[in-house]
Design an enzyme around this catalytic site. Structure first.
Site, short mmCIF file in Angstrom:
data_model
loop_
_atom_site.label_atom_id
_atom_site.label_comp_id
_atom_site.label_asym_id
_atom_site.label_seq_id
_atom_site.Cartn_x
_atom_site.Cartn_y
_atom_site.Cartn_z
CG HIS A 45 -0.98 0.57 2.31
ND1 HIS A 45 0.09 0.42 3.11
CD2 HIS A 45 -1.83 1.42 2.92
CE1 HIS A 45 -0.10 1.15 4.19
NE2 HIS A 45 -1.25 1.77 4.08
CB CYS A 46 4.17 2.20 -0.14
SG CYS A 46 4.02 2.27 1.64
CB ILE A 47 5.36 0.97 -4.80
CG1 ILE A 47 6.48 0.77 -3.79
CG2 ILE A 47 5.93 1.30 -6.17
CD1 ILE A 47 7.39 1.94 -3.61
CG ASP A 91 2.57 6.12 -1.19
OD1 ASP A 91 1.44 5.84 -0.73
OD2 ASP A 91 3.63 5.74 -0.66
#
Ligand SMILES: NC(=O)c1ccc[n+]([C@@H]2O[C@H](COP(=O)([O-])OP(=O)(O)OC[C@H]3O[C@@H](n4cnc5c(N)ncnc54)[C@H](O)[C@@H]3O)[C@@H](O)[C@H]2O)c1
Length: 436
Positions: free
Chosen positions: A272-274, A277
């Protein structure tokens, strides 16, 4: 002056810290502060999580359960769902999720709920730090007015900063202490105070001139990764058409000792970042009348990878006079990356769904993930036995978990589609391994 008191409490580690959100980011941070001598309340709205943490059960590879149990036992750490802990806190750190809506617009509601609950309990002499990854401007445009409305006076009785979390769950080399920490306060005293706080537990703290710089630095790091992975993915598709191993080419290029950093192709991006974001930035830029082209192109390429992998499987089966419809396909690894149990946004789930759509009989094995839900149906992990491997028409390595014997898989499975270079360099009969 009040801030001297707060400074002293931080310096002497007598400050009480509330960390809102006890997930992959908030929990390691809380335990590190507690181990450094601070008293920490880990606030989380999930009651099951709160109960588990107070019983000394960690769910992240970055916190050993015995370390958690030790700080619970000596009273340095307590998990709670009660926000009233904020009212007695010198420091409040917000580490709640920042997901996307279905439209791929930022969902800032978790941050807002946490910040509102904290602002409601504001007491003079508080430092508040936002760590959740978010769009530039969040700290000053959204958080500051909430606290000012409750009587907070910036730089006098209230200090506010943004400090992006950079933790890499499961990374044994870089942990809270060894990952350099960026800090950008709304005013220089805010920056100084927040930097002092993090210097108690982090070896290298870097001060930047504003929250916006810190917010953008985090986004740039993840856009950089996202775009470079997309480039590697497209490069892999081009190499395939040319009959060359992309992995070999990238490794060859990586021998250049300057100006190059290798990124490797894969089945798409997850976590749930790359995967998430960059859209926080593109959304904000759209509001500013600018389309972030690299972000959209990278998303297009990365999002196409699961379908590309399914095409690879279908082609490889076809070459063996088998069709995908009815074929037994074993997907190996469904977490979004190696060594973790996290399946959020995992491209492996998309691959499973697409294989099922095409009529394949899909099972999966993953030592970290006991079950997954695809289109509302629960699929349980199978044991990676010799029989299961030999019975599969194709094994798709979607995540290269450690402690899996890939040579054994190549030995026993008739066909391996390897999206992670887990079998790189292995010798097998012609056509048995298909990869990048
Ligand atoms: N996981 C990572 O690798 C990573 C790395 C760097 C940055 N980040 C960023 O850090 C932030 C947090 O991510 P995470 O992975 O820790 O999320 P997570 O989902 O693991 O944990 C978030 C926790 O917050 C709790 N929560 C949600 N809303 C709450 C509220 N209003 N009050 C109290 N608790 C609440 C949830 O119950 C959950 O336990 C996100 O912005 C993420 O982008 C994550």
């Amino acid at each position: 002056m009040n801030d001297v008191t707060l400074t002293d409490r931080i310096r002497h580690r007598t400050a009480h810290i509330s960390i809102i959100g006890q997930g992959y980011v908030g929990l390691p941070l809380a335990v590190e502060f507690a181990r450094a001598g601070f008293t920490v309340s880990g606030i989380d709205s999930d009651l099951d999580r709160v109960g588990g943490l107070n019983a000394g059960r960690s769910y992240t590879p970055d916190v050993a359960s015995h370390d958690l149990a030790a700080v619970v036992a000596d009273g340095r750490y307590e998990a709670t769902a009660d926000f009233d802990a904020v009212a007695k806190s010198d420091v409040v750190i917000i580490c709640v999720p920042t997901p996307l809506r279905k439209s791929k617009d930022p969902d800032i509601s978790f941050v807002m709920r946490a910040a509102e609950a904290a602002a409601l309990r504001f007491r003079p002499d508080q430092l508040v730090v936002l760590e959740s990854t978010t769009y530039p401007g969040t700290t000053e445009e959204l958080l500051l007015p909430l606290f000012e409305a409750r009587g907070a006076v910036l730089g006098t009785n209230f200090f506010l900063a943004f400090s992006p979390e950079r933790i890499d769950p499961g990374n044994a080399r870089f942990k809270v202490r060894t990952i350099p920490k960026l800090v950008g306060g709304v005013t220089p005293p805010c920056t100084a105070l927040a930097a002092l706080l993090y210097r108690q537990i982090v070896d290298w703290v870097i001060e930047v001139s504003s929250p916006k710089v810190a917010e953008l630095a985090k986004l740039y790091e993840n856009v950089f990764r996202n775009v470079n992975i997309a480039l590697a993915n497209e490069f892999a598709m081009m190499c395939r058409r040319l009959g060359v191993s992309a992995r070999e080419v990238i490794d060859a290029a990586a021998t250049k000792p300057f100006g190059f950093m290798p990124f490797y192709p894969g089945p798409g991006i997850g976590g749930h970042c790359i995967a998430v974001d960059p859209f926080y930035l593109s959304w904000k830029m759209r509001l500013n009348g600018y389309e972030a082209r690299f972000i959209h192109l990278a998303d297009e390429v990365n999002a196409s990878m699961p379908a590309y992998v399914v095409d690879l499987v279908a082609d490889a089966l076809n070459r063996r006079q088998r069709c995908l419809n009815g074929a037994k396909v074993l997907v190996l690894g469904v977490a979004y990356k190696r060594g973790v149990a996290d399946t959020r946004e995992s491209p492996a789930l998309d691959i499973v769904a697409r294989l099922q759509d095409k009529g394949a009989d899909v099972s999966y094995a993953d030592p970290y993930v006991p079950s997954i839900t695809i289109d509302g149906h629960v699929l349980k992990a199978v044991e990676l036995s010799d029989e299961v491997l030999a019975a599969a028409d194709c094994v798709v390595v979607a995540t290269d978990h450690p402690d899996v014997d890939y040579a054994r898989i190549v030995d026993l499975a008739p066909l391996v589609v390897d999206t992670r270079s887990a079998t790189h360099g292995m010798v097998a009969p012609a056509g048995r391994i298909v990869g990048f």
